[in-house]
Design an enzyme around this catalytic site. Structure first.
Site, short mmCIF file in Angstrom:
data_model
loop_
_atom_site.label_atom_id
_atom_site.label_comp_id
_atom_site.label_asym_id
_atom_site.label_seq_id
_atom_site.Cartn_x
_atom_site.Cartn_y
_atom_site.Cartn_z
CD GLU A 1 22.05 34.72 25.46
OE1 GLU A 1 22.67 34.84 26.38
OE2 GLU A 1 20.59 34.58 26.63
CE LYS B 1 20.96 39.55 33.29
NZ LYS B 1 22.59 39.56 32.85
CB SER C 1 16.92 38.82 35.15
OG SER C 1 17.22 38.21 36.62
CG HIS D 1 43.12 36.37 16.42
ND1 HIS D 1 44.14 34.79 16.68
CD2 HIS D 1 44.15 36.71 15.88
CE1 HIS D 1 44.61 34.71 15.71
NE2 HIS D 1 44.58 35.25 14.57
#
Ligand code: ARG
Length: 499
Positions: free
Chosen positions: A330, A323, A317, A196
């Site tokens: 992804e 970043k 970024s 979980h």
């Protein structure tokens, strides 16, 4: 990778058609007899038609823009077919030689970008056949004897997928090898195991990574299984019912290395199960990659700080200078969507289709090509990225002991002292509740406090509550103890023949 560089079909030739094309046009025009001359690229099926196809229909029905990538396999199949026709004396040896030489030359032209794919000629099969006849004349007209585009396209797609699956299989195997060597390099690193997404029990990082090896190994199994069923020759089924000509399908199967011949000619041209199975196996492997990708995304957050992905596999970024984003992971996660979509697309395409061939089936190729490209690319980039990850062992170890992750060890300690598991669970639960209320860890409680919950608890409990002890104690078969994890590594090293 092994992908051929292919030029997209052009609506208008970017450069004037090469010499082969000019020859093609002249031959086609000369071959015209008795009927009004219509187009430079005459349709191979034009006999029963009086009017030219509407340009809109040509644009709507063409598949050359995407099936041109089947050219190698189309030529491979045609050469085997021509050899068989000659062996069976359906055509002469000289004619077969001319056909094969012509096809070899076409292959050379396509490879060097000198072949013009014509939309008027609909698909790869008719582009190659009509160019062949333009090059070599009459023998070219005999190539399509005892075959149809229906069995031809079924053959091409199987040949194509056979190659793609080989490539995918070796990429999966390499990825398994990479994971195993990372597991071995970090064989003492302890991390929190989750359920979980809540810390559950300490585990070895190697154990966690080997779970992906187990998944990938099943994926290899699935593709191998899919390959075995795919490895059946459809050619010779012709349009659907076979032929009255004395063909030898076994000879074609042997040349192309198929292990079997499709038994039922109607099934041979209407079956796309092999493509559905390929897409289903792909959907499962990409699901596995997406789960791993998601963990890499999570683990590289400031919140987790378990890993750092190398600069080479991350991006920045355009606005936030600080970043460093895990875009590769992804995108692997994201591309899973189209791979699932492709599976559903083909299943829906095939649903309710009457036997045998229907033009709907031309739409099978886009999802298949897209999936093969996507899965190959995801496996390859994952394989490149993994060795470039650094693991923060200290952080993993520190978090492994938090969140009462050794509570199960405490319960099992009580069981070993003769307390029934349900009771042990309840006692431990009350101790955890006490800890939460007092903002304490299990291992920070005084022995007397622990004993107030159960008198059987003794001093040796503190060793049990240590995450390292917890991991070492999980010696059940397949568990997280170092010995068991080593057993898994040995198993896969042997299976994958890694030295
Ligand atoms: N381009 C077609 C396809 O991809 C080839 C088979 C065409 N057969 C036919 N009967 N129209 O499915």
């Amino acid at each position: 990778m092994k992908k051929p560089t292919q030029k997209p079909a052009q609506k208008t030739p970017a450069k004037p058609a090469g010499k082969s094309m000019k020859k093609a046009q002249n031959k086609t025009l000369k071959a015209e007899t008795g009927r009004p001359m219509r187009k430079a690229t005459e349709k191979l099926w034009s006999g029963r038609f009086n009017e030219a196809t509407s340009a809109d229909v040509e644009a709507f029905t063409e598949s050359i823009s995407f099936d041109q990538r089947l050219w190698r396999h189309d030529i491979q199949g045609s050469i085997a077919h021509a050899r068989m026709l000659a062996a069976q004396r359906i055509i002469t040896a000289k004619e077969a030689e001319a056909i094969i030489r012509g096809l070899d030359n076409i292959a050379a032209d396509i490879r060097s970008g000198d072949f013009f794919f014509s939309r008027n000629l609909e698909d790869i099969h008719m582009n190659i056949e009509s160019n062949l006849t333009a090059r070599i004349g009459d023998p070219g007209k005999k190539l399509h004897t005892a075959r149809s585009r229906n069995d031809q396209v079924a053959l091409d797609l199987r040949l194509y997928l056979r190659d793609e699956i080989q490539s995918i299989l070796s990429l999966i195997q390499r990825l398994e090898g990479t994971l195993i060597s990372i597991a071995e390099q970090h064989d003492t690193v302890i991390m929190p195991g989750y359920t979980h997404l809540q810390r559950a029990q300490p585990v070895l990082l190697a154990h966690h990574l080997l779970a992906y090896v187990a998944m990938l190994d099943r994926d290899r199994d699935r593709f191998t299984d899919c390959l075995r069923r795919m490895d059946v020759l459809p050619l010779g089924a012709c349009a659907l019912s076979g032929t009255s000509l004395p063909t030898d399908r076994a000879l074609v199967a042997k040349q192309l290395g198929f292990r079997a011949i499709a038994l039922n000619s109607i099934d041979a041209v209407s079956d796309r199960d092999f493509a559905v199975e390929f897409l289903a196996s792909s959907a499962i492997v990409i699901m596995h990659l997406s789960r791993f990708a998601e963990e890499l995304v999570l683990w590289s957050t400031e919140e987790f700080r378990f890993i750092e992905i190398s600069d080479r596999f991350t991006t920045g970024s355009s606005i936030m200078p600080q970043k460093k984003n895990p875009d590769v992971a992804e995108l692997i996660r994201g591309k899973t969507g189209r791979v699932y979509g492709n599976l559903i697309s083909l299943l829906t395409l095939m649903k309710g289709l009457p036997l045998a061939y229907n033009r709907d089936m031309q739409e099978d190729k886009l999802p298949v090509f897209d999936t093969a490209d996507t899965v190959n690319a995801c496996l390859a980039i994952m394989n490149g990225m993994l060795p470039a990850i650094t693991f923060n062992a200290a952080r993993m170890k520190a978090t492994a002991g938090e969140g009462y992750s050794t509570a199960t060890d405490l319960a099992e300690y009580l069981v070993k002292k003769g307390i029934p598991f349900r009771e042990a669970h309840s006692i431990t639960g009350r101790i955890v509740f006490h800890c939460i209320q007092n903002k304490a860890g299990l291992e920070t409680l005084e022995l007397s406090v622990l004993q107030s919950f159960s008198p059987v608890i003794a001093k040796d409990i503190y060793r049990v509550l240590d995450p390292s002890t917890s991991v070492s104690a999980r010696t059940s078969y397949g568990g997280t103890s170092p010995a068991e994890v080593k057993r898994q590594i040995r198993y896969y090293r042997k299976l994958l023949k890694i030295k």
